[in-house]
Design a protein around this motif. Structure first.
Motif, mmCIF file in Angstrom:
data_model
loop_
_atom_site.group_PDB
_atom_site.id
_atom_site.type_symbol
_atom_site.label_atom_id
_atom_site.label_comp_id
_atom_site.label_asym_id
_atom_site.label_seq_id
_atom_site.Cartn_x
_atom_site.Cartn_y
_atom_site.Cartn_z
ATOM 1 N N MET A 259 -0.802 -0.335 -8.829
ATOM 2 C CA MET A 259 -0.161 -0.488 -7.534
ATOM 3 C C MET A 259 -0.883 0.360 -6.492
ATOM 4 O O MET A 259 -1.100 1.558 -6.685
ATOM 5 N N PRO A 260 -1.295 -0.230 -5.359
ATOM 6 C CA PRO A 260 -1.990 0.552 -4.335
ATOM 7 C C PRO A 260 -1.034 1.486 -3.589
ATOM 8 O O PRO A 260 0.183 1.275 -3.584
ATOM 9 N N ASP A 261 -1.591 2.522 -2.983
ATOM 10 C CA ASP A 261 -0.794 3.452 -2.187
ATOM 11 C C ASP A 261 -0.608 2.960 -0.754
ATOM 12 O O ASP A 261 0.398 3.289 -0.117
ATOM 13 N N VAL A 262 -1.565 2.203 -0.276
ATOM 14 C CA VAL A 262 -1.508 1.648 1.086
ATOM 15 C C VAL A 262 -2.046 0.227 1.035
ATOM 16 O O VAL A 262 -3.065 -0.030 0.378
ATOM 17 N N VAL A 263 -1.373 -0.693 1.717
ATOM 18 C CA VAL A 263 -1.893 -2.046 1.914
ATOM 19 C C VAL A 263 -1.835 -2.340 3.407
ATOM 20 O O VAL A 263 -0.772 -2.281 4.022
#
Length: 329
Positions: A259-263
């Motif tokens: 899961m990315p921290d920022v999109v």
């Protein structure tokens, strides 16, 4: 594949020292261009949903403007990212005083920070999977008041999975403070055509830190939920621009490491950026100043500003940030 390295004539002439321009590229028509001066990124060229390649970084009109670079445009930042109140701190009962260059603060390592250094090329390589350049610089003990003889490396690696890795490693001969980041100004519309208000943001953070009149973070955590800074679900940036973002967001511990921290995405162009980091915070700055106001946004993955992170001689500093580029149909 091969890393392109050429002399940057104009900057070399102006600075009186040899500066190089470096280009990394992958097999999917994405390229990254940077300078050995300040580790400054000149461009990240990515295609939109129609295949049109454009630079998704803000840029000065003239290459010489990067010498002064009052906005820290796309540069390496350190020794301390963000602000230190009064330019004062204590390590091992020793008080240090560093330059104040922003209101009452030492900002981004002071006027002679890493953004002004001429970095040396340590190595480069191009494989069938990625292209990489490693830059290095050295901080001398008590240079601008900061302790430690510190060897710092900045690694830039672009792979065929369309991911740019920016990695900082450092070692010191004595206890020092270190908090490094990159100050890229992104705009996924390409060539900074549009303000960022219509672009969308998700941040894996339930809390952020408010800032005081000197832009220093306060200790109390503020819930993102139902606020103008609520990006716990992807939403347009417009609601945050009235107040202006220059705040540390507290990155949540992830059960799912994929899961990315920022999109960050632009519905108009289809471009999407996903950021993952091993840092505990991301300072998000919505470019509230006079230079191309709200036509760029920074995601400064780092430790919290105005907090002294001590690196001891037996330890290695490691900051890793991965930026994946995608396109939505």
């Amino acid at each position: 594949m091969s890393v392109e390295i050429v002399k940057e004539e104009k900057l070399s002439e102006r600075l009186g020292k040899e500066i190089h321009r470096i280009k990394l590229k992958n097999q999917n028509n994405i390229s990254v261009e940077l300078l050995t001066y300040g580790g400054i990124l000149l461009s990240i060229m990515t295609p939109d949903r129609n295949g049109k390649r454009e630079n998704i970084l803000l840029a000065y009109d003239q290459i010489e403007d990067y010498i002064e670079n009052p906005y820290y445009l796309n540069a390496n930042i350190g020794l301390t990212a963000g602000r230190i109140r009064d330019g004062e701190f204590i390590i091992d009962d020793v008080a240090y005083k560093v330059p104040v260059n922003n209101d009452i603060n030492c900002l981004h390592g002071g006027p002679n920070g890493l953004h002004t250094k001429i970095w040396q090329i340590e190595s480069f390589q191009a494989t069938c999977e990625f292209e990489e350049i490693i830059l290095k610089t050295h901080h001398m003990h008590l240079e601008d008041g900061f302790p430690g003889n510190i060897d710092i490396k900045a690694i830039y690696r672009l792979n065929n999975e369309n991911t740019l890795e920016i990695i900082y490693r450092a070692e010191t001969d004595r206890s020092c403070t270190l908090n490094l980041t990159n100050h890229n100004y992104y705009n996924l519309s390409g060539a900074a055509l549009d303000e960022i208000g219509e672009q969308e943001l998700f941040v894996n953070a339930a809390y952020y830190k408010a800032i005081d009149a000197h832009s220093l973070p306060v200790e109390e955590l503020v819930s993102c939920r139902d606020s103008d800074f609520d990006f716990t679900k992807s939403s347009a940036l417009q609601k945050a621009l009235t107040k202006g973002l220059d705040h540390p967001f507290c990155i949540e511990h992830k059960v799912d490491e994929s899961m990315p921290d920022v999109v960050y995405k632009d519905p108009k162009s289809g471009r999407v950026m996903s950021i993952s980091t091993n840092q505990e915070a991301v300072v998000i700055y919505s470019n509230n100043g006079p230079f191309k106001t709200h036509r760029g946004i920074c995601f400064e993955t780092q430790g919290y500003p105005n907090q002294i992170y001590v690196l001891d001689a037996e330890d290695t500093y490691l900051s890793e940030t991965r930026i994946k580029f995608d396109v939505e149909a």
